[in-house]
Design a protein around this motif. Structure first.
Motif, PDB file in Angstrom:
ATOM      1  N   LYS A   1       0.825  -1.221   0.000  1.00 24.47           N
ATOM      2  CA  LYS A   1       0.000   0.000   0.000  1.00 24.47           C
ATOM      3  C   LYS A   1       0.859   1.272   0.000  1.00 24.47           C
ATOM      4  CE  LYS A   1      -3.811  -2.250   2.534  1.00 24.47           C
ATOM      5  NZ  LYS A   1      -4.398  -2.451   3.880  1.00 24.47           N
TER       6      LYS A   1
ATOM      7  N   TYR B   1      -5.709  -5.393  -7.317  1.00 22.29           N
ATOM      8  CA  TYR B   1      -5.330  -5.255  -5.897  1.00 22.29           C
ATOM      9  C   TYR B   1      -4.772  -6.567  -5.333  1.00 22.29           C
ATOM     10  CZ  TYR B   1      -5.958  -4.597  -0.843  1.00 22.29           C
ATOM     11  OH  TYR B   1      -5.763  -4.537   0.524  1.00 22.29           O
TER      12      TYR B   1
ATOM     13  N   TYR C   1      -1.446  -0.306  11.297  1.00 16.91           N
ATOM     14  CA  TYR C   1      -2.902  -0.328  11.510  1.00 16.91           C
ATOM     15  C   TYR C   1      -3.252   0.383  12.820  1.00 16.91           C
ATOM     16  CZ  TYR C   1      -1.772  -4.473   8.677  1.00 16.91           C
ATOM     17  OH  TYR C   1      -1.233  -5.346   7.778  1.00 16.91           O
TER      18      TYR C   1
END
Ligand code: GLN
Length: 309
Positions: free
Chosen positions: A68, A193, A245
């Protein structure tokens, strides 16, 4: 102070490995469930080309969420930051990486940041190119350039395994499509993705990418500028605020190194201006971060005073 000896590093790996038994490998992507939970390896790459390693550093793993940061760098170069941040936000969420909960409460419905799945799907959507194949090849070339290895590719088994099971990610894309943040075909985007997440390498390769971000977008060994300094700065900032995260706050306090993790158990670290780190330890904690990998980074940071804060 720098870690210059593999013996020192081996000792830290031995210590950190003890907590692998408290974690579990991810299996919501079935192919990831085959990993060996006691694996732990690390490579530290210095700008002069010197690399210190410990563990089974030849073992390959897929990037998963680490990809990402890389797709974000490419898209910032493709589209410019104004375009990108009109479609994805800059704020941490405090929610798990695959949460759908906040999307409905946001007006407009743009995802909070590019490191959660919803935001990363919007970023991948913005990769320029006509076909999925062309867009994927552009991302792969960018990664091959950073690693200086044209053999870097993706794991078809993991990509397919995620493609067949990625229904939560499909739900996110359908929601974002309804709100006109995403316009393309849902299956095409999930195809791109899942291939992106399945790009595969070892710790040594990953430490080189970490080094390019650490060195403000330049590969110090070749002298080549891979990305503008501003793009590297934005990416590193997201690594600090959202890279682990909803554990990013605690990680910033305990480790203080811009880092990005993935559910395969990989962690990429970038110690600004100094070196890149690649870690692989597939046993995860309850937030989806490599449990022994985090421990290893804590030990490294304490032993060599690596916190940037
Ligand atoms: N946290 C992660 O590494 C998530 C990446 C994974 N491919 C997913 O979308 O669920």
């Amino acid at each position: 102070m720098l870690c210059q000896s593999s013996d020192e590093l081996k000792e830290l790996v031995r210590e950190a490995k003890k907590c692998a038994k408290n974690g579990r490998v991810a299996n919501y992507i079935p192919a990831l469930g085959k990993a060996n939970p006691t694996d732990l390896s690390i490579a530290i790459h210095y700008p002069d080309g010197n690399c210190v390693q410990a563990g089974d550093i030849e073992k390959k793993f897929t990037l998963q969420s680490i990809s990402k940061v890389i797709s974000l760098a490419l898209v910032l170069m493709d589209r410019g930051s104004n375009y990108v941040f009109e479609r994805v936000g800059m704020e941490p969420t405090g929610d798990p990486f695959n949460s759908i909960a906040k999307l409905e409460t946001m007006v407009p419905a743009k995802p909070l940041n590019p490191m959660i799945n919803a935001g990363a799907l919007v970023v991948t959507h913005m990769i320029k190119g006509i076909t999925v194949e062309e867009r994927f090849q552009r991302l792969l070339l960018f990664i091959q350039d950073m690693v200086r290895d044209s053999n870097i590719s993706y794991c078809k088994e993991v990509a397919l395994s995620e493609f067949e099971t990625a229904n939560l990610n499909r739900a996110l894309v359908y929601f974002l499509k309804q709100h006109n943040i995403i316009q393309e075909d849902v299956e095409h985007l999930i195809d791109l993705y899942t291939k992106q997440c399945a790009i595969e390498m070892n710790c040594f390769d990953l430490s080189k990418i970490g080094m390019v971000f650490a060195m403000d977008g330049v590969d110090p060994e070749s002298g080549k500028r891979i990305m503008p300094v501003d793009v590297a700065r934005i990416c590193k900032t997201f690594m600090v605020t959202c890279g682990m995260y909803n554990a990013s706050g605690e990680f910033a306090i305990k480790v203080g190194i811009p880092s990005k993790s993935g559910v395969s158990g990989g962690i990429m670290g970038s110690v600004p201006g100094r070196f890149g780190i690649g870690i692989f330890g597939p046993a995860l904690d309850e937030k989806g971060n490599s449990i022994a990998g985090i421990k290893l980074l804590e030990l490294l940071s304490q032993n060599y005073q690596l916190s940037m804060f």
